[in-house]
Design an enzyme around this catalytic site. Structure first.
Site, PDB file in Angstrom:
ATOM      1  CG  ASP A   1     -40.388 123.362 -39.865  1.00  0.00           C
ATOM      2  OD1 ASP A   1     -40.754 123.323 -41.052  1.00  0.00           O
ATOM      3  OD2 ASP A   1     -41.054 122.887 -38.945  1.00  0.00           O
TER       4      ASP A   1
ATOM      5  CG  ASP B   1     -43.793 116.773 -30.024  1.00  0.00           C
ATOM      6  OD1 ASP B   1     -44.402 117.504 -30.839  1.00  0.00           O
ATOM      7  OD2 ASP B   1     -42.546 116.699 -29.983  1.00  0.00           O
TER       8      ASP B   1
ATOM      9  CG  HIS C   1     -43.837 119.705 -33.291  1.00  0.00           C
ATOM     10  ND1 HIS C   1     -43.010 118.605 -33.413  1.00  0.00           N
ATOM     11  CD2 HIS C   1     -44.580 119.713 -34.430  1.00  0.00           C
ATOM     12  CE1 HIS C   1     -43.247 117.994 -34.550  1.00  0.00           C
ATOM     13  NE2 HIS C   1     -44.192 118.645 -35.190  1.00  0.00           N
TER      14      HIS C   1
ATOM     15  CD  GLU D   1     -39.968 118.460 -31.358  1.00  0.00           C
ATOM     16  OE1 GLU D   1     -41.188 118.563 -31.153  1.00  0.00           O
ATOM     17  OE2 GLU D   1     -39.474 117.548 -32.056  1.00  0.00           O
TER      18      GLU D   1
HETATM   19  C1  F6R Z   1     -43.505 121.130 -40.604  1.00  0.00           C
HETATM   20  C2  F6R Z   1     -44.182 121.600 -39.396  1.00  0.00           C
HETATM   21  C3  F6R Z   1     -44.686 120.611 -38.394  1.00  0.00           C
HETATM   22  C4  F6R Z   1     -45.872 119.809 -38.928  1.00  0.00           C
HETATM   23  C5  F6R Z   1     -46.348 118.810 -37.888  1.00  0.00           C
HETATM   24  C6  F6R Z   1     -47.474 117.943 -38.416  1.00  0.00           C
HETATM   25  O1  F6R Z   1     -43.121 122.200 -41.406  1.00  0.00           O
HETATM   26  O2  F6R Z   1     -44.315 122.755 -39.228  1.00  0.00           O
HETATM   27  O3  F6R Z   1     -45.042 121.292 -37.220  1.00  0.00           O
HETATM   28  O4  F6R Z   1     -46.906 120.684 -39.266  1.00  0.00           O
HETATM   29  O5  F6R Z   1     -45.291 117.983 -37.494  1.00  0.00           O
HETATM   30  O6  F6R Z   1     -46.980 117.112 -39.405  1.00  0.00           O
HETATM   31  P1  F6R Z   1     -47.935 116.128 -40.198  1.00  0.00           P
HETATM   32  O7  F6R Z   1     -48.848 116.971 -40.994  1.00  0.00           O
HETATM   33  O8  F6R Z   1     -47.001 115.323 -41.063  1.00  0.00           O
HETATM   34  O9  F6R Z   1     -48.651 115.310 -39.192  1.00  0.00           O
END
Ligand code: F6R
Length: 258
Positions: free
Chosen positions: A63, A132, A134, A139
């Site tokens: 992303d 959440d 994701h 989302e």
């Molecule tokens: C970002 C991504 C997100 C993160 C998730 C956890 O490229 O794919 O799904 O893996 O938001 O983020 P952290 O590791 O910062 O808690």
């Protein structure tokens, strides 16, 4: 799905890096799917230290924020360059991150899907999990068959990611491009890493609860080759820990990692 629970976050990141390293050694032209975020920072530090040969590998990130230029330190392109790509011998033009600055975002997401297809698909997809539920920026209520597309971020995600924006959720972009849940599920193997107590409740729902578009990460239950690597904190709400530990301690495929 197999769940491995390590003693702490550092050990979980080490195991994740070892899994990636094993795949790169076995297939030097591996196509990697990569994630960003705080959880992955330790993985990339450890991976870079292994001094593997990435010269034939290609990568696709999950992303990117919309409207954040790749030169901006908040962009996921910049994150990847700083934390991994600049420290290994991967050919930069073989690393792909969706272009959140593209004038035609519809064309950009179609281009990204095509690039993945032309690369022969993703061999190993690395995932984190949002508070959440994701994966990527899929989302709640993302279609389980969704493809790479534009997505509005939830307030929860903008709060979760505020740390990288000086602690202010209002500075976190409102929209992002993300691989879809369907795109992610097409990877030949998935490794999801989660650490810390903030992930315990959602992680348990994702892996032990029902498959639901409300929790995109629950879609990994559909994947035939999926590993979930956790520390004790992130595993805190799981009900079948003894079984997961038994599998890790006894199954031959884990021998090299015990
Ligand atoms: C970002 C991504 C997100 C993160 C998730 C956890 O490229 O794919 O799904 O893996 O938001 O983020 P952290 O590791 O910062 O808690």
């Amino acid at each position: 799905m197999e769940i491995v629970i390590k003693s702490n976050a550092d050990a979980a990141a080490t195991l994740t890096a070892q899994l990636i390293a094993a795949r790169v050694r076995a297939k030097p032209d591996l196509v990697l799917g990569l994630a960003t975020g705080r959880t992955m920072e330790a993985v990339y530090t450890k991976l870079a230290a292994l001094e593997l040969d990435f010269s034939r590998c290609r990568s696709f990130n999950l992303d990117e924020y919309i409207g954040v230029p790749p030169t901006d330190k908040h962009s996921y392109r910049c994150y990847m360059d700083e934390r991994l790509f600049d420290k290994i011998n991967i050919v930069k033009t073989n690393t792909h991150v969706p272009d959140g600055m593209a004038p035609d975002l519809g064309a950009e997401v179609a281009r990204y899907e095509l690039l993945i297809k032309e690369a022969g698909g993703i061999d190993l997809q690395l995932l984190g999990i949002g508070e959440d539920g994701h994966i990527g920026f899929n989302e709640p209520l993302s279609a389980l068959m969704s493809r790479t597309r534009e997505k509005a971020l939830t307030p929860a995600t903008r709060r979760q990611n505020a740390g990288m924006f000086g602690g202010d959720p209002d500075r976190v972009p409102k929209r992002a491009l993300t691989m879809g849940v369907g795109t992610i599920l097409e990877a030949r193997e998935i490794v999801l890493l989660a650490t810390g107590p903030d992930k315990a409740a959602i992680l348990a729902k994702a892996v032990e609860g029902s498959i639901s578009a409300m929790i995109s990460a629950s879609a990994i239950q559909l994947h035939p080759r999926c590993k979930v690597v956790l520390d004790q904190d992130a595993a805190g709400a799981l009900t079948q820990r003894d079984y997961y530990d038994w599998v890790f301690q006894n199954e031959p495929e884990w021998q090299a990692y015990r």
